[in-house]
Design a protein around this motif. Sequence first.
Motif, PDB file in Angstrom:
ATOM      1  N   PHE A  81       0.764  -0.924  -0.070  1.00  0.00           N
ATOM      2  CA  PHE A  81      -0.186  -0.128  -0.079  1.00  0.00           C
ATOM      3  C   PHE A  81       0.941   1.360  -0.072  1.00  0.00           C
ATOM      4  CE2 PHE A  81      -2.341   3.396   2.275  1.00  0.00           C
ATOM      5  CZ  PHE A  81      -3.719   3.502   1.279  1.00  0.00           C
ATOM      6  N   TYR A  82       0.642   2.104  -1.068  1.00  0.00           N
ATOM      7  CA  TYR A  82       1.597   3.324  -1.107  1.00  0.00           C
ATOM      8  C   TYR A  82       3.146   3.195  -1.008  1.00  0.00           C
ATOM      9  CZ  TYR A  82       0.917   8.370  -1.201  1.00  0.00           C
ATOM     10  OH  TYR A  82       0.815   9.779  -1.742  1.00  0.00           O
ATOM     11  N   GLY A  83       3.475   1.853  -1.570  1.00  0.00           N
ATOM     12  CA  GLY A  83       4.807   1.563  -1.687  1.00  0.00           C
ATOM     13  C   GLY A  83       5.402   1.051  -0.427  1.00  0.00           C
ATOM     14  N   LEU A  84       4.497   0.718   0.466  1.00  0.00           N
ATOM     15  CA  LEU A  84       5.053   0.227   1.733  1.00  0.00           C
ATOM     16  C   LEU A  84       4.665  -1.383   1.721  1.00  0.00           C
ATOM     17  CD1 LEU A  84       4.276   3.078   4.180  1.00  0.00           C
ATOM     18  CD2 LEU A  84       6.398   2.422   3.159  1.00  0.00           C
ATOM     19  N   PRO A  85       5.174  -2.251   2.195  1.00  0.00           N
ATOM     20  CA  PRO A  85       4.587  -3.634   2.816  1.00  0.00           C
ATOM     21  C   PRO A  85       3.858  -3.534   3.921  1.00  0.00           C
ATOM     22  CG  PRO A  85       6.998  -3.384   3.531  1.00  0.00           C
ATOM     23  CD  PRO A  85       6.825  -2.050   2.788  1.00  0.00           C
ATOM     24  N   MET A  86       2.787  -4.080   3.672  1.00  0.00           N
ATOM     25  CA  MET A  86       1.753  -4.053   4.832  1.00  0.00           C
ATOM     26  C   MET A  86       1.530  -5.678   5.117  1.00  0.00           C
ATOM     27  SD  MET A  86       1.518  -0.910   5.424  1.00  0.00           S
ATOM     28  CE  MET A  86       0.174  -0.902   6.763  1.00  0.00           C
ATOM     29  N   THR A  87       1.519  -6.035   6.532  1.00  0.00           N
ATOM     30  CA  THR A  87       0.983  -7.376   7.025  1.00  0.00           C
ATOM     31  C   THR A  87      -0.628  -7.194   7.056  1.00  0.00           C
ATOM     32  OG1 THR A  87       2.762  -8.110   8.240  1.00  0.00           O
ATOM     33  CG2 THR A  87       0.844  -8.851   9.094  1.00  0.00           C
ATOM     34  N   VAL A  88      -1.057  -8.319   6.494  1.00  0.00           N
ATOM     35  CA  VAL A  88      -2.676  -8.184   6.474  1.00  0.00           C
ATOM     36  C   VAL A  88      -3.187  -9.593   7.083  1.00  0.00           C
ATOM     37  CG1 VAL A  88      -3.158  -6.426   5.094  1.00  0.00           C
ATOM     38  CG2 VAL A  88      -2.825  -8.791   4.045  1.00  0.00           C
ATOM     39  N   THR A  89      -4.211  -9.739   7.907  1.00  0.00           N
ATOM     40  CA  THR A  89      -4.509 -10.932   8.465  1.00  0.00           C
ATOM     41  C   THR A  89      -6.277 -10.739   8.302  1.00  0.00           C
ATOM     42  OG1 THR A  89      -4.963 -10.238  10.673  1.00  0.00           O
ATOM     43  CG2 THR A  89      -3.121 -10.628  10.210  1.00  0.00           C
ATOM     44  N   PRO A  90      -7.030 -11.835   8.628  1.00  0.00           N
ATOM     45  CA  PRO A  90      -8.475 -11.813   8.640  1.00  0.00           C
ATOM     46  C   PRO A  90      -9.090 -10.808   9.436  1.00  0.00           C
ATOM     47  CG  PRO A  90      -7.902 -13.772   8.149  1.00  0.00           C
ATOM     48  CD  PRO A  90      -6.736 -13.093   8.578  1.00  0.00           C
TER      49      PRO A  90
END
Length: 289
Positions: A81-90
């Motif tokens: 997102f917006y060039g940044l790595p983002m951890t996502v979970t449910p």
Amino acid sequence: MPKTYNDIYFSVRSQLRDSGVSAYALEARILVAAAAGKTTEQLMRDLNLYTSDAIENTAMEMLRRRLKGEPLAYISGSWEFYGLPMTVTPDVLIPRMDTEVLVDAAIASIKSRGMKARVLDLCCGSGCIACAISSAMPASRLVAADISLPALEVCRRNIKDNKLSAKVITMQADAAAWPPMSIGSFDLIVSNPPYIASGELIELDGSVRDFEPLGALDGGEDGLDFYRAIIKYWTITLRPNAEMMFEVGEGQADAVKDMLLQAGFVSVDVRLDTLGTERVVIGKWKNEY
């Protein structure tokens, strides 16, 4: 017989393609890289290397989940997102490109204030908005607030992983209630709150309805409950000349603009997304209380 990463990649890619996945090559790279614990760049570099049965089995299990409709981001555990790595979970929504319009508007507001501001990201979820603003505007200080403790755990991880801990703090807070006394005041409040009308949740695409957290989607009977609440309860935290800006659903901008004007905001503006939809509504607070 041992297989290379390339063998596994081609197998996954073929099955995704045969199942009608349009971005089958990209998704195959992401899935196999996640199974191997590599970035996609590292995977492409190592395609001709042999790998283990365990990694192949993990890749095939991830593929099965994808073919059942589970979002790629939840399977891989990360999203950009917006060039940044983002951890996502449910526990959190998957960041969408539309939300980058809100980040752009926030950054423009902060630049107009001399490159620094105190900012609240309300209903922060994964923290993608707060992280993007903080990364672009390092002189600003941010508070990322959400009612969900599991979401705040994901948010804190993203703040830490993107090395923003000195500039962004988290706080549990209910957007539909009065703010905590200790939260202070802000030059800018940004929010991407739940805005899907309750009756429309069943109509969402299955990959959203069946996997993403409904509490982060359900905006009440008309989808506008959180806008009403945030304007009612959180305006007291705004400093003179501050701004409050929201991401809104299609067709909601006029209603949210009216709410802001009726609450005493001196002007409102909108920003369009890439499809020309009014995606962000901005209210400017008055100069004096």
